[in-house]
Design an enzyme around this catalytic site. Structure first.
Site, PDB file in Angstrom:
ATOM      1  NE  ARG A 101     -46.503  -9.933 -12.384  1.00  0.00           N
ATOM      2  CZ  ARG A 101     -47.640 -10.003 -11.698  1.00  0.00           C
ATOM      3  NH1 ARG A 101     -48.188 -11.178 -11.406  1.00  0.00           N
ATOM      4  NH2 ARG A 101     -48.265  -8.901 -11.337  1.00  0.00           N
ATOM      5  CB  SER A 113     -44.364  -4.288 -14.086  1.00  0.00           C
ATOM      6  OG  SER A 113     -45.688  -3.952 -13.781  1.00  0.00           O
ATOM      7  CD  GLU A 146     -43.235  -8.570 -14.853  1.00  0.00           C
ATOM      8  OE1 GLU A 146     -43.450  -8.294 -13.664  1.00  0.00           O
ATOM      9  OE2 GLU A 146     -44.070  -8.429 -15.755  1.00  0.00           O
TER      10      GLU A 146
HETATM   11  P1  FAD Z   1     -43.406 -12.179 -25.624  1.00  0.00           P
HETATM   12  O1  FAD Z   1     -42.967 -10.867 -25.077  1.00  0.00           O
HETATM   13  O2  FAD Z   1     -43.486 -12.338 -27.082  1.00  0.00           O
HETATM   14  O3  FAD Z   1     -42.474 -13.329 -25.017  1.00  0.00           O
HETATM   15  C1  FAD Z   1     -42.195 -13.359 -23.640  1.00  0.00           C
HETATM   16  C2  FAD Z   1     -41.337 -14.601 -23.355  1.00  0.00           C
HETATM   17  O4  FAD Z   1     -42.085 -15.786 -23.602  1.00  0.00           O
HETATM   18  C3  FAD Z   1     -40.121 -14.689 -24.271  1.00  0.00           C
HETATM   19  O5  FAD Z   1     -39.069 -15.263 -23.514  1.00  0.00           O
HETATM   20  C4  FAD Z   1     -40.565 -15.648 -25.376  1.00  0.00           C
HETATM   21  O6  FAD Z   1     -39.478 -16.345 -25.921  1.00  0.00           O
HETATM   22  C5  FAD Z   1     -41.490 -16.584 -24.627  1.00  0.00           C
HETATM   23  N1  FAD Z   1     -42.602 -17.105 -25.433  1.00  0.00           N
HETATM   24  C6  FAD Z   1     -43.549 -16.391 -26.086  1.00  0.00           C
HETATM   25  N2  FAD Z   1     -44.467 -17.221 -26.624  1.00  0.00           N
HETATM   26  C7  FAD Z   1     -44.083 -18.487 -26.313  1.00  0.00           C
HETATM   27  C8  FAD Z   1     -44.616 -19.779 -26.573  1.00  0.00           C
HETATM   28  N3  FAD Z   1     -45.743 -19.955 -27.273  1.00  0.00           N
HETATM   29  N4  FAD Z   1     -43.951 -20.865 -26.100  1.00  0.00           N
HETATM   30  C9  FAD Z   1     -42.798 -20.715 -25.394  1.00  0.00           C
HETATM   31  N5  FAD Z   1     -42.251 -19.516 -25.103  1.00  0.00           N
HETATM   32  C10 FAD Z   1     -42.897 -18.417 -25.553  1.00  0.00           C
HETATM   33  N6  FAD Z   1     -47.898  -9.000 -17.374  1.00  0.00           N
HETATM   34  C11 FAD Z   1     -48.583  -9.431 -16.288  1.00  0.00           C
HETATM   35  O7  FAD Z   1     -48.277 -10.515 -15.762  1.00  0.00           O
HETATM   36  N7  FAD Z   1     -49.613  -8.715 -15.757  1.00  0.00           N
HETATM   37  C12 FAD Z   1     -49.994  -7.529 -16.277  1.00  0.00           C
HETATM   38  O8  FAD Z   1     -50.934  -6.905 -15.783  1.00  0.00           O
HETATM   39  C13 FAD Z   1     -49.277  -7.024 -17.411  1.00  0.00           C
HETATM   40  N8  FAD Z   1     -49.588  -5.823 -17.949  1.00  0.00           N
HETATM   41  C14 FAD Z   1     -48.869  -5.333 -18.991  1.00  0.00           C
HETATM   42  C15 FAD Z   1     -49.198  -4.076 -19.510  1.00  0.00           C
HETATM   43  C16 FAD Z   1     -48.497  -3.558 -20.583  1.00  0.00           C
HETATM   44  C17 FAD Z   1     -48.868  -2.178 -21.127  1.00  0.00           C
HETATM   45  C18 FAD Z   1     -47.457  -4.301 -21.177  1.00  0.00           C
HETATM   46  C19 FAD Z   1     -46.720  -3.779 -22.376  1.00  0.00           C
HETATM   47  C20 FAD Z   1     -47.117  -5.543 -20.668  1.00  0.00           C
HETATM   48  C21 FAD Z   1     -47.817  -6.072 -19.565  1.00  0.00           C
HETATM   49  N9  FAD Z   1     -47.506  -7.335 -19.008  1.00  0.00           N
HETATM   50  C22 FAD Z   1     -48.216  -7.807 -17.940  1.00  0.00           C
HETATM   51  C23 FAD Z   1     -46.393  -8.128 -19.557  1.00  0.00           C
HETATM   52  C24 FAD Z   1     -46.792  -8.992 -20.789  1.00  0.00           C
HETATM   53  O9  FAD Z   1     -47.911  -8.467 -21.436  1.00  0.00           O
HETATM   54  C25 FAD Z   1     -47.092 -10.442 -20.410  1.00  0.00           C
HETATM   55  O10 FAD Z   1     -45.984 -11.030 -19.785  1.00  0.00           O
HETATM   56  C26 FAD Z   1     -47.483 -11.285 -21.638  1.00  0.00           C
HETATM   57  O11 FAD Z   1     -47.909 -12.569 -21.215  1.00  0.00           O
HETATM   58  C27 FAD Z   1     -46.356 -11.459 -22.646  1.00  0.00           C
HETATM   59  O12 FAD Z   1     -46.896 -12.080 -23.803  1.00  0.00           O
HETATM   60  P2  FAD Z   1     -46.230 -11.956 -25.231  1.00  0.00           P
HETATM   61  O13 FAD Z   1     -46.989 -12.829 -26.159  1.00  0.00           O
HETATM   62  O14 FAD Z   1     -46.119 -10.539 -25.628  1.00  0.00           O
HETATM   63  O15 FAD Z   1     -44.793 -12.567 -24.941  1.00  0.00           O
HETATM   64  P1  NAP Z   2     -51.246  -0.750  -7.958  1.00  0.00           P
HETATM   65  O1  NAP Z   2     -52.691  -1.081  -7.903  1.00  0.00           O
HETATM   66  O2  NAP Z   2     -50.823   0.686  -7.967  1.00  0.00           O
HETATM   67  O3  NAP Z   2     -50.492  -1.503  -6.776  1.00  0.00           O
HETATM   68  C1  NAP Z   2     -49.088  -1.316  -6.598  1.00  0.00           C
HETATM   69  C2  NAP Z   2     -48.478  -2.646  -6.280  1.00  0.00           C
HETATM   70  O4  NAP Z   2     -48.980  -3.091  -5.054  1.00  0.00           O
HETATM   71  C3  NAP Z   2     -48.825  -3.663  -7.315  1.00  0.00           C
HETATM   72  O5  NAP Z   2     -47.643  -3.978  -7.975  1.00  0.00           O
HETATM   73  C4  NAP Z   2     -49.441  -4.819  -6.566  1.00  0.00           C
HETATM   74  O6  NAP Z   2     -48.682  -6.014  -6.636  1.00  0.00           O
HETATM   75  C5  NAP Z   2     -49.392  -4.421  -5.118  1.00  0.00           C
HETATM   76  N1  NAP Z   2     -50.718  -4.562  -4.509  1.00  0.00           N
HETATM   77  C6  NAP Z   2     -51.757  -3.714  -4.624  1.00  0.00           C
HETATM   78  N2  NAP Z   2     -52.787  -4.156  -3.867  1.00  0.00           N
HETATM   79  C7  NAP Z   2     -52.389  -5.297  -3.295  1.00  0.00           C
HETATM   80  C8  NAP Z   2     -52.999  -6.220  -2.406  1.00  0.00           C
HETATM   81  N3  NAP Z   2     -54.245  -6.029  -1.954  1.00  0.00           N
HETATM   82  N4  NAP Z   2     -52.306  -7.304  -2.013  1.00  0.00           N
HETATM   83  C9  NAP Z   2     -51.064  -7.514  -2.469  1.00  0.00           C
HETATM   84  N5  NAP Z   2     -50.431  -6.667  -3.310  1.00  0.00           N
HETATM   85  C10 NAP Z   2     -51.080  -5.573  -3.708  1.00  0.00           C
HETATM   86  O7  NAP Z   2     -50.582  -1.478  -9.224  1.00  0.00           O
HETATM   87  P2  NAP Z   2     -50.624  -1.113 -10.757  1.00  0.00           P
HETATM   88  O8  NAP Z   2     -49.246  -0.864 -11.212  1.00  0.00           O
HETATM   89  O9  NAP Z   2     -51.693  -0.099 -11.056  1.00  0.00           O
HETATM   90  O10 NAP Z   2     -51.056  -2.502 -11.397  1.00  0.00           O
HETATM   91  C11 NAP Z   2     -52.320  -3.059 -11.110  1.00  0.00           C
HETATM   92  C12 NAP Z   2     -52.268  -4.560 -11.311  1.00  0.00           C
HETATM   93  O11 NAP Z   2     -51.924  -4.856 -12.677  1.00  0.00           O
HETATM   94  C13 NAP Z   2     -51.200  -5.236 -10.443  1.00  0.00           C
HETATM   95  O12 NAP Z   2     -51.681  -6.479 -10.041  1.00  0.00           O
HETATM   96  C14 NAP Z   2     -50.024  -5.385 -11.386  1.00  0.00           C
HETATM   97  O13 NAP Z   2     -49.236  -6.509 -11.090  1.00  0.00           O
HETATM   98  C15 NAP Z   2     -50.718  -5.579 -12.744  1.00  0.00           C
HETATM   99  N6  NAP Z   2     -49.855  -5.036 -13.811  1.00  0.00           N
HETATM  100  C16 NAP Z   2     -48.784  -5.793 -14.176  1.00  0.00           C
HETATM  101  C17 NAP Z   2     -47.960  -5.344 -15.187  1.00  0.00           C
HETATM  102  C18 NAP Z   2     -46.794  -6.199 -15.645  1.00  0.00           C
HETATM  103  O14 NAP Z   2     -46.203  -5.888 -16.666  1.00  0.00           O
HETATM  104  N7  NAP Z   2     -46.463  -7.248 -14.940  1.00  0.00           N
HETATM  105  C19 NAP Z   2     -48.188  -4.132 -15.816  1.00  0.00           C
HETATM  106  C20 NAP Z   2     -49.274  -3.390 -15.381  1.00  0.00           C
HETATM  107  C21 NAP Z   2     -50.111  -3.844 -14.375  1.00  0.00           C
HETATM  108  P3  NAP Z   2     -48.773  -7.107  -7.801  1.00  0.00           P
HETATM  109  O15 NAP Z   2     -48.056  -6.517  -8.947  1.00  0.00           O
HETATM  110  O16 NAP Z   2     -48.044  -8.238  -7.188  1.00  0.00           O
HETATM  111  O17 NAP Z   2     -50.192  -7.408  -8.094  1.00  0.00           O
END
Ligand code: FAD
Ligand code: NAP
Length: 339
Positions: free
Chosen positions: A166, A239, A335
């Site tokens: 991340r 998250s 995050e």
């Molecule tokens: P924004 O929120 O608009 O911006 C995020 C940051 O990036 C800000 O600092 C902004 O200034 C910068 N930025 C945006 N666009 C640019 C650009 N073109 N150039 C330079 N800087 C820029 N994340 C995960 O990693 N895995 C997941 O599974 C995941 N699941 C999610 C589920 C939900 C329901 C939600 C709400 C979020 C989730 N996220 C997840 C977090 C998020 O969706 C991601 O981080 C996504 O990439 C953010 O994109 P955005 O366009 O909305 O960015």
């Molecule tokens: P989950 O499956 O309930 O798992 C809980 C946590 O355990 C996750 O955060 C995941 O880490 C870790 N995990 C599970 N299995 C793993 C494995 N085999 N090896 C290493 N780590 C493991 O998680 P969840 O909340 O439902 O999310 C599912 C996936 O979607 C995850 O990968 C999560 O990161 C991603 N997600 C991200 C966001 C976001 O905003 N960043 C939001 C929703 C979902 P990791 O998070 O490191 O994968």
């Protein structure tokens, strides 16, 4: 002020927490020329610029005394195709999940585990988005960004992006580079990653033993829809905390007191702890303070029940961080990007 800038615009529709703060100025960029014009005008006016995509990784705690520049550029294209490995390019403003669906419709695998992540293509490299065992670094080729310090266009390859968990060069130098377009290497042959969470089980419940990339995507979408609140219905930014990676000795100490600890050993000998598990154990799951709360199904997700301010959500996050530090000796890092 430029004619295309709007003043005092509510950012509520532009952040998935649904926080109602105002931008002093707001405009959208549909192409590189729009980006350059907006940045040049902001420099002339000495107005700072905040670039946003889908607003799904933001916590806005106050009115934004800046020009909010929303990336709305579009374009998806295949750059090279050797019959197996296919290089695709997407403009920064393209919404992520429709891009994943487009790639699947072309018969291309690689992005299926990253289905249903909100936001834009341009923001995806910021935190090296990841889910279900895949991160964009696994399919990333290169990106084009505008260096806001020098005004030059720069190309970044995989190594130069310094992707981490991340994390990336761009997240560590927030605001320096504006990402314009990103290139990915996808494949006509699926290399399935099914051993993470309940993905394989979901497929087998559906009687699918040899899944296509589309099957994997469908399974992940259905799992995510069950567990995660839809921002259109309940404000959230996914998250709220990163999973902490801690020394093995600390993980062991916690496990002795909490045998159910959810922990994943990392290649470097450290251990990744499931932050959601720690927060749930500490009793925060479903907690609510006014309109700021912790989701009832997923303790890692903070939610806005309607009128919560960014400050209230931030205060709740700080209380959770302090409690987790006291109980487990673990520091939780936020995050979303705080403004
Ligand atoms: P924004 O929120 O608009 O911006 C995020 C940051 O990036 C800000 O600092 C902004 O200034 C910068 N930025 C945006 N666009 C640019 C650009 N073109 N150039 C330079 N800087 C820029 N994340 C995960 O990693 N895995 C997941 O599974 C995941 N699941 C999610 C589920 C939900 C329901 C939600 C709400 C979020 C989730 N996220 C997840 C977090 C998020 O969706 C991601 O981080 C996504 O990439 C953010 O994109 P955005 O366009 O909305 O960015
Ligand atoms: P989950 O499956 O309930 O798992 C809980 C946590 O355990 C996750 O955060 C995941 O880490 C870790 N995990 C599970 N299995 C793993 C494995 N085999 N090896 C290493 N780590 C493991 O998680 P969840 O909340 O439902 O999310 C599912 C996936 O979607 C995850 O990968 C999560 O990161 C991603 N997600 C991200 C966001 C976001 O905003 N960043 C939001 C929703 C979902 P990791 O998070 O490191 O994968």
């Amino acid at each position: 002020m430029s004619g295309q800038w709007q003043e005092q615009v509510s950012l509520k529709p532009y952040n998935t927490f649904g926080i109602d703060v105002k931008a002093r100025y707001f405009t959208q960029a549909h192409n590189d020329a729009d980006v350059r014009d907006a940045l040049a005008e902001a420099a002339r006016q000495q107005v700072p610029v905040l670039v946003i995509g889908g607003g799904s990784n933001l916590l806005l705690t106050t009115d934004v005394q800046a020009l909010v520049l929303r990336m709305a550029s579009s374009g998806l294209r295949i750059l090279a195709d050797d019959g197996e490995r296919v290089i695709v390019e997407a403009e920064a403003g393209e919404p992520w999940h429709p891009f994943v669906q487009w790639s699947l419709a072309q018969g291309l695998a690689g992005l299926e585990n990253l289905s249903l992540i909100p936001g834009t293509v341009g923001a995806a490299p910021m935190q090296n988005i990841g889910a279900y065992g895949v991160e964009i670094k696994d399919v990333f080729v290169s990106l084009t960004a505008l260096d806001r310090q020098t005004g030059e266009l720069c190309e970044f390859d995989l190594e130069q992006c310094q992707f981490g968990y991340r994390d990336s060069l761009f997240k560590r130098h927030l605001g320096r580079w504006l990402i314009l377009r990103v290139r990915f290497a996808l494949s006509r042959v699926l290399q399935a990653h099914l051993d993470y969470g309940p993905v394989r089980q979901r497929l087998s419940e559906q009687g699918i033993t040899a899944p296509t990339a589309q099957d994997v995507s469908n399974a992940i979408c259905s799992i995510r829809r069950e567990k995660l609140p839809d921002p259109a219905e309940l404000g959230n930014a996914g998250s709220f905390f990163k999973n902490p990676v801690v020394p093995a000795a600390l993980a062991e100490r916690i496990r002795q007191q909490h045998p159910g600890l959810v922990a994943y050993p990392q290649a470097d000998g450290q251990v990744k702890l499931a932050a959601g598990w720690l927060i749930e154990q500490a009793g925060w799951k479903g907690y609510r303070e006014g309109d700021a709360g912790v989701h009832r199904l997923q303790a890692l997700v903070l939610v806005n029940y309607g009128q919560a301010s960014g400050k209230q959500l931030h205060q709740l996050a700080q209380k959770i961080q302090a409690d987790i530090l006291e109980r487990f000796g673990v520091e939780l890092e936020m995050e979303p990007n705080l403004y």
